[in-house]
Design a protein around this motif. Structure first.
Motif, PDB file in Angstrom:
ATOM      1  N   ALA A 213      -6.834   0.752  -2.812  1.00 14.20           N
ATOM      2  CA  ALA A 213      -6.581  -0.432  -1.610  1.00 14.20           C
ATOM      3  C   ALA A 213      -7.368  -1.777  -1.755  1.00 14.20           C
ATOM      4  O   ALA A 213      -7.067  -2.750  -1.515  1.00 14.20           O
ATOM      5  CB  ALA A 213      -7.189   0.379  -0.413  1.00 14.20           C
TER       6      ALA A 213
ATOM      7  N   SER B 222       0.901  -1.237  -0.049  1.00 11.66           N
ATOM      8  CA  SER B 222      -0.162  -0.084  -0.025  1.00 11.66           C
ATOM      9  C   SER B 222       0.806   1.220   0.089  1.00 11.66           C
ATOM     10  O   SER B 222       0.545   2.233  -0.781  1.00 11.66           O
ATOM     11  CB  SER B 222      -0.891  -0.124   1.304  1.00 11.66           C
ATOM     12  OG  SER B 222      -1.831  -1.094   1.216  1.00 11.66           O
ATOM     13  N   GLU B 223       1.819   0.955   0.630  1.00 14.89           N
ATOM     14  CA  GLU B 223       3.036   2.394   0.664  1.00 14.89           C
ATOM     15  C   GLU B 223       3.589   2.387  -0.794  1.00 14.89           C
ATOM     16  O   GLU B 223       3.837   3.612  -1.242  1.00 14.89           O
ATOM     17  CB  GLU B 223       3.918   2.269   1.834  1.00 14.89           C
ATOM     18  CG  GLU B 223       3.113   2.303   3.396  1.00 14.89           C
ATOM     19  CD  GLU B 223       4.156   1.817   4.430  1.00 14.89           C
ATOM     20  OE1 GLU B 223       5.284   1.326   4.132  1.00 14.89           O
ATOM     21  OE2 GLU B 223       3.945   1.988   5.354  1.00 14.89           O
ATOM     22  N   ASP B 224       4.025   1.369  -1.312  1.00 11.94           N
ATOM     23  CA  ASP B 224       4.750   1.139  -2.546  1.00 11.94           C
ATOM     24  C   ASP B 224       3.941   1.797  -3.616  1.00 11.94           C
ATOM     25  O   ASP B 224       4.292   2.452  -4.698  1.00 11.94           O
ATOM     26  CB  ASP B 224       5.545   0.223  -2.578  1.00 11.94           C
ATOM     27  CG  ASP B 224       6.705  -0.080  -1.713  1.00 11.94           C
ATOM     28  OD1 ASP B 224       7.171   0.642  -1.106  1.00 11.94           O
ATOM     29  OD2 ASP B 224       7.156  -1.368  -1.632  1.00 11.94           O
TER      30      ASP B 224
ATOM     31  N   TYR C  63       0.908   3.376  -3.901  1.00 13.90           N
ATOM     32  CA  TYR C  63      -0.106   4.318  -3.536  1.00 13.90           C
ATOM     33  C   TYR C  63      -0.932   4.476  -4.694  1.00 13.90           C
ATOM     34  O   TYR C  63      -2.256   5.056  -3.982  1.00 13.90           O
ATOM     35  CB  TYR C  63       0.813   5.622  -3.015  1.00 13.90           C
ATOM     36  CG  TYR C  63       1.508   6.099  -4.043  1.00 13.90           C
ATOM     37  CD1 TYR C  63       1.241   7.192  -4.924  1.00 13.90           C
ATOM     38  CD2 TYR C  63       3.120   6.128  -3.966  1.00 13.90           C
ATOM     39  CE1 TYR C  63       1.827   7.747  -5.744  1.00 13.90           C
ATOM     40  CE2 TYR C  63       3.728   6.527  -4.838  1.00 13.90           C
ATOM     41  CZ  TYR C  63       3.254   7.092  -5.843  1.00 13.90           C
ATOM     42  OH  TYR C  63       4.307   7.996  -6.407  1.00 13.90           O
ATOM     43  N   ALA C  64      -0.694   4.394  -6.127  1.00 12.09           N
ATOM     44  CA  ALA C  64      -1.797   4.937  -6.830  1.00 12.09           C
ATOM     45  C   ALA C  64      -2.691   3.597  -6.993  1.00 12.09           C
ATOM     46  O   ALA C  64      -3.933   3.944  -7.814  1.00 12.09           O
ATOM     47  CB  ALA C  64      -1.183   5.366  -8.128  1.00 12.09           C
TER      48      ALA C  64
END
Length: 75
Positions: A61, A53-55, A57-58
């Motif tokens: 979710a 989710s951090e890497d 981000y586009a």
């Protein structure tokens, strides 16, 4: 030698086959590796989900959830 189906970050693609990770092969390997330790597998995959989710981000979710946790189904 068997291909290692591990993630390449930050793209989260499989080193072994080049598909999105976890690829089609890896969930079966993980299920066998964590046989009788489903909670541990859930924690490991949840950790990967947070990192991805951090890497990524586009990426929505919901898509990442299905990709990282959806294949495990319900207990």
């Amino acid at each position: 030698m068997t291909a290692l189906h591990t993630p390449l970050r930050p793209q989260w693609i499989c080193v072994g086959c080049g598909c999105d990770w976890p690829c089609l092969t890896r969930p079966g390997q993980l299920a066998a590796e964590y046989d009788r330790a489903r909670v541990c597998l859930s924690l490991v995959m949840s950790s990967y989900f947070v990192q991805a989710s951090e890497d990524l981000y586009a990426v929505p979710a919901g898509e990442l959830y299905v990709r990282f946790l959806g294949w495990m189904g319900s207990p």
